[in-house]
Structure formats: C-alpha cells, structure tokens
Design an enzyme around this catalytic site. Structure first.
Site, short mmCIF file in Angstrom:
data_model
loop_
_atom_site.label_atom_id
_atom_site.label_comp_id
_atom_site.label_asym_id
_atom_site.label_seq_id
_atom_site.Cartn_x
_atom_site.Cartn_y
_atom_site.Cartn_z
N ARG A 1 -9.52 1.52 -0.58
CA ARG A 1 -9.40 1.05 -1.97
C ARG A 1 -10.66 0.29 -2.38
NH1 ARG A 1 -4.90 1.13 -5.18
NH2 ARG A 1 -3.51 1.44 -3.43
N GLY B 1 1.39 1.87 -0.42
CA GLY B 1 0.92 2.94 0.48
C GLY B 1 1.48 2.72 1.87
N ASP C 1 -0.89 -6.01 -0.91
CA ASP C 1 -1.06 -7.00 -1.97
C ASP C 1 -0.04 -6.82 -3.12
OD1 ASP C 1 -3.02 -9.11 -2.86
OD2 ASP C 1 -3.06 -7.76 -4.59
N ARG D 1 5.44 3.00 -5.33
CA ARG D 1 4.76 1.94 -6.09
C ARG D 1 5.56 1.82 -7.38
NH1 ARG D 1 -0.16 1.68 -3.21
NH2 ARG D 1 -1.02 3.67 -2.57
N ASP E 1 -5.91 -0.66 4.65
CA ASP E 1 -7.14 -1.21 4.05
C ASP E 1 -7.58 -2.53 4.69
OD1 ASP E 1 -6.82 0.92 2.34
OD2 ASP E 1 -5.95 -0.28 0.72
N ASP F 1 -7.05 -5.42 3.68
CA ASP F 1 -7.66 -6.21 2.59
C ASP F 1 -6.78 -7.36 2.11
OD1 ASP F 1 -5.67 -4.65 1.51
OD2 ASP F 1 -6.80 -3.99 -0.24
N THR G 1 -1.08 -2.40 5.65
CA THR G 1 -1.91 -1.49 4.86
C THR G 1 -3.12 -1.09 5.70
OG1 THR G 1 -3.52 -1.37 3.04
CG2 THR G 1 -2.84 -3.56 3.66
O1 F6P Z 1 -3.79 1.12 0.02
C1 F6P Z 1 -3.77 2.19 0.88
C2 F6P Z 1 -4.46 3.38 0.26
O2 F6P Z 1 -4.43 4.45 1.18
C3 F6P Z 1 -5.90 3.13 -0.20
O3 F6P Z 1 -6.82 3.15 0.86
C4 F6P Z 1 -6.09 4.23 -1.20
O4 F6P Z 1 -7.06 3.86 -2.16
C5 F6P Z 1 -4.73 4.33 -1.83
O5 F6P Z 1 -3.81 3.78 -0.90
C6 F6P Z 1 -4.30 5.74 -2.17
O6 F6P Z 1 -3.10 5.67 -2.82
P1 F6P Z 1 -2.14 6.91 -3.07
O7 F6P Z 1 -1.44 7.21 -1.78
O8 F6P Z 1 -1.21 6.46 -4.12
O9 F6P Z 1 -3.00 8.06 -3.48
#
Ligand code: F6P
Length: 329
Positions: free
Chosen positions: A175, A15, A107, A76, A131, A133, A129
């Site tokens: 997340r 992300g 991560d 990803r 998050d 995290d 990120t």
């Molecule tokens: O890891 C960053 C994040 O924005 C999280 O907070 C969220 O759960 C996820 O990515 C959303 O992913 P995507 O952009 O693939 O929908």
C-alpha cells in the site's frame, strides 16, 4: 475477581494475511480456557452489521493453524464507517449478548474498532497485514510469510533473467509503505529498490545502479518497486527510454497475501490471540496487542492509531552498500 466478559465476538477485517487463522484459533481456545464463549463474525465489520455469525468451539478451529486466508472471511465495510452502520452492528452485539469484540486486521479495522469502542463496546485489536504498516507495533501478522512468498517468486524470476541476461522490474504490495519492498529487496540482492518513504531520484537510484552493476560485470538486473512508489510498468518504460534495455515487468499482486503462514506468523498470531483474550479476562480493553523487541505488549487503541512507524533507512543504506557499490548521493 469475577470476569465480566462472558461472550466475545471475533472477526477478521480488511485485506487478509497469512496467520489470521492462527490468531482466530488462539482467541477461541483461550476464551474457552478462560470460561468465555466465542462467536465468529463472518466478513468483518460488515458481518456484524448483517448479523452474519457462527458459534465457535475448540474443535471448530482445528486444522486451521497452517492455513492461509481466513476461515471467517473478510471484507472492507463502507457501511461500518457510518453511524447508522455501527448502530446496526451494535444491535447485533446486543442480540448475540457479546461483551467484547476481538478485531484482527490493519489500520482500517482498528479505526472501526475505535469508533465502536466510543459507542460503548469493549474492543481489542490484533494487527494483521502483510504491509507491516501499523505504527504501534514492530510487527504485523503475515508480513514474514508475504516476504518469503515474494522472495521465492523473485528467485525464480532471477533464474530466467540470468539466463537471458535481462532486467526484471518487480512490483510488490505494501500500500503506502515500503517495508515489504525493502526487506524483499535486501533478501534478493536487488540492484535497486524504490520505496514511497524516500523520494526517488530515478537517474541515481535506478539508472546509475544498473550502469554500475553492468560495469561490475553483471548482465542481469533486479529492480524491486513498492506499489506505493510507482508503477513497475512505468519504471520499466523509463528504463527502456534511458538506456535501451527492455525490462520484463512482473506485478506479484495478491499471490503475496496467500499461502501457509510460516513459523514467525503462526507463533506471533498465537501469542497475540492469547494475550488479547487474557487482557479481556483481566478487565482491560480498548487496546491493540503489539510486539516490541519480541515481547507482546499492548497500547491504548486511541494512542495506537496516532503512532507512526518509519521505514528503517539504515536498512536502505545496507541495501545500497551491499547490492552494488555506489558513491554517496
Ligand atoms: O493491505 C494489504 C494489501 O494487500 C495492500 O498491500 C494492497 O495495497 C491492498 O491490500 C490490496 O487490496 P485489495 O485486496 O482490496 O485489492
């Protein structure tokens, strides 16, 4: 001592987060200063598999410091999880003459980097990120900007909730982590905040708090829900069933990932990018660049991935005490 690293690849993966561009810029400019060449890999690890690259010079990373998103695009990659995918990525590295990869992401990005290092490639990770995290570092690039974006949105929601004397249930990202929700909840003076790290006692954590706020004279309520703690829509329904008020539900979603990085993210990203390349130029690799009490440090990538970070529950206590006064559970 002669620097063995002559050419590095830089990529952003997972992300996106505000400040990734600032990190790319710092990596490229520091590499050039240290006498190295830099190749941008587009679309993260997937781009390395597909040989999707762009040579970067100092000018090519001009005017990106203030821009959200990532000029290198991101993805990803499922393919990079496989041995075959990583072999193809390694073939690209050999073809391009890359001696090291700087991987900017979270991560998942670092897990890929660790596997790649086990195949013999030198890697350095930069944590980015929204998050926050990542266990090995106090701070991840993008978190502060994302908090501010969420706060700005919730402040606007509060205006209309206050006018209509309503309850707002707002879902923020994160997340499986509650950092974003907790920091934002404290900053908007939320009535209640739900985070995944702490089991929710719905009656105590939501209903009793709304009731106490009402008894204290409030006529609008703000409930912040971390996406990992449940769905805001479900929480809204449960509030309606329990006390009859009809909350308005807002899922902030990807708006939290965009926007121009703020001072903290630009500054942290620039320092991390600089230290990542400095480490390579000094012969260190297979590390993650981290922050600790404001200083930039580094941790071996294997150890980094085993480190856990817990949500600071003292902050939760602050929130509980200051939002509205409640007797202890
Ligand atoms: O890891 C960053 C994040 O924005 C999280 O907070 C969220 O759960 C996820 O990515 C959303 O992913 P995507 O952009 O693939 O929908």
């Amino acid at each position: 001592m002669e620097n063995k690293i002559k050419r590095i690849g830089v990529l952003t993966s997972g992300g996106d987060s505000p400040g990734m561009n600032a990190a790319v810029r710092a990596v490229v400019r520091t590499a050039i200063t240290c006498g190295m060449e830099c190749i941008g890999i587009r679309r993260g690890w997937q781009g390395l598999i597909q040989s999707d690259f762009v040579p970067l010079d100092a000018a090519s990373v001009g005017h990106i410091l203030d821009r959200g998103g990532t000029m290198l695009y991101t993805a990803r990659s499922e393919d990079f999880r496989t041995e075959q995918g990583r072999q193809r990525a390694m073939a690209t590295c050999k073809m391009l003459g890359l001696d090291a990869i700087v991987a900017i992401g979270g991560d998942g990005t670092f897990r890929g980097a660790l596997e790649f290092s086990r195949m013999g490639m030198s890697v350095v990770g930069i944590p980015a990120t929204i998050d926050n995290d990542i266990g090995c570092t106090n701070y991840t690039i993008g978190f502060d900007t994302a908090c501010n974006t969420a706060i700005e949105c919730i402040d606007k929601l509060r205006d209309t909730m206050q006018s209509h004397e309503r309850c707002s249930v707002v879902e923020v990202m994160g997340r499986n982590a509650g950092f974003l929700a907790l920091y934002v909840g404290i900053s908007v003076g939320a009535t209640a905040v739900l985070v995944p790290e702490r089991g929710t006692d719905f009656e105590h954590d939501v209903i009793d708090r709304i009731r106490s706020a009402r008894l204290a004279g409030n006529t609008h309520f703000m409930v912040v829900v971390a996406e990992g703690a449940g769905s805001a829509v479900d929480i809204g329904k449960k509030i309606h069933e329990a006390i009859g008020i009809e909350p308005r539900v807002t899922v902030l979603g990807h708006i939290q990932r965009g926007g121009s990085p703020n001072a903290r993210d630009r500054e942290t990203a620039t320092r991390m990018g600089y230290f990542a390349v400095k480490a390579l130029s000094e012969g260190r690799s297979n590390i993650v660049i981290t922050t600790h009490d404001g200083s930039i440090t580094e941790v071996n990538i294997e150890e980094a991935l085993q480190m856990k970070k817990s949500l600071q529950m003292d902050r939760y206590e602050v929130l509980e005490a200051v939002g509205i006064s409640m007797p202890h559970r």
